[in-house]
Design a protein around this motif. Structure first.
Motif, PDB file in Angstrom:
ATOM      1  N   LYS A   2       0.845  -1.189   0.000  1.00 39.11           N
ATOM      2  CA  LYS A   2       0.000   0.000   0.000  1.00 39.11           C
ATOM      3  C   LYS A   2       0.883   1.242   0.000  1.00 39.11           C
ATOM      4  N   GLU A   3       0.430   2.266  -0.726  1.00 39.93           N
ATOM      5  CA  GLU A   3       1.192   3.506  -0.829  1.00 39.93           C
ATOM      6  C   GLU A   3       0.290   4.700  -0.553  1.00 39.93           C
ATOM      7  N   ILE A   4       0.929   5.812  -0.198  1.00 40.85           N
ATOM      8  CA  ILE A   4       0.235   7.072   0.030  1.00 40.85           C
ATOM      9  C   ILE A   4       1.138   8.173  -0.492  1.00 40.85           C
ATOM     10  N   SER A   5       0.567   9.195  -1.084  1.00 36.33           N
ATOM     11  CA  SER A   5       1.364  10.288  -1.644  1.00 36.33           C
ATOM     12  C   SER A   5       1.756  11.285  -0.560  1.00 36.33           C
ATOM     13  N   THR A   6       2.816  12.035  -0.833  1.00 36.81           N
ATOM     14  CA  THR A   6       3.237  13.087   0.103  1.00 36.81           C
ATOM     15  C   THR A   6       2.129  14.128   0.238  1.00 36.81           C
ATOM     16  N   LYS A   7       1.449  14.414  -0.873  1.00 36.61           N
ATOM     17  CA  LYS A   7       0.354  15.404  -0.857  1.00 36.61           C
ATOM     18  C   LYS A   7      -0.771  14.962   0.074  1.00 36.61           C
ATOM     19  N   GLU A   8      -1.144  13.679   0.000  1.00 30.75           N
ATOM     20  CA  GLU A   8      -2.235  13.195   0.852  1.00 30.75           C
ATOM     21  C   GLU A   8      -1.835  13.254   2.322  1.00 30.75           C
ATOM     22  N   VAL A   9      -0.609  12.870   2.628  1.00 33.52           N
ATOM     23  CA  VAL A   9      -0.142  12.944   4.016  1.00 33.52           C
ATOM     24  C   VAL A   9      -0.188  14.392   4.491  1.00 33.52           C
ATOM     25  N   GLN A  10       0.319  15.303   3.667  1.00 35.38           N
ATOM     26  CA  GLN A  10       0.325  16.723   4.026  1.00 35.38           C
ATOM     27  C   GLN A  10      -1.088  17.243   4.248  1.00 35.38           C
ATOM     28  N   GLN A  11      -2.002  16.922   3.342  1.00 33.59           N
ATOM     29  CA  GLN A  11      -3.391  17.384   3.471  1.00 33.59           C
ATOM     30  C   GLN A  11      -4.048  16.847   4.739  1.00 33.59           C
ATOM     31  N   ARG A  12      -3.805  15.581   5.030  1.00 39.37           N
ATOM     32  CA  ARG A  12      -4.406  14.976   6.219  1.00 39.37           C
ATOM     33  C   ARG A  12      -3.844  15.599   7.495  1.00 39.37           C
TER      34      ARG A  12
END
Length: 98
Positions: A2-12
């Motif tokens: 499973k992966e997550i983008s830097t943008k999604e982490v930042q937004q969350r």
């Protein structure tokens, strides 16, 4: 894996969500700049410190480029942990840094 983008982490994080970030870089790298609130467990110590992690909590693995965090993600996943690899790592991170 499973992966997550830097943008999604930042937004969350900016939305106030509590994320469990594990930075697998070496101590000196983390001291040079890291995402606020991370826990530092260098990749070489993951196997020996995984008992500090809770299998019921999701984790996001972080490193410089996402190669080491990918290794940590694959290993922890094989041990029954819920983990995602932050793709792009700190090289692509545009959020806050301590």
């Amino acid at each position: 894996m499973k992966e997550i983008s830097t943008k999604e982490v930042q937004q969350r994080l900016e939305a106030g969500e509590q994320l469990n970030l594990i930075d697998v870089r070496e101590v000196q790298e983390v001291q040079a700049g890291h995402i606020p609130g991370i826990v530092n467990i260098p990749l070489g110590l993951i196997e020996f410190r995984m008992h500090e992690l809770d299998r019921n909590i999701p984790y996001i693995m972080v490193c410089r480029s996402s190669a080491r965090s990918g290794q940590a993600t694959a290993f922890l996943e094989s041990q029954g942990y819920e983990v995602k690899n932050m793709v792009g790592g700190m090289l692509e991170w545009e959020g806050a840094v301590e």
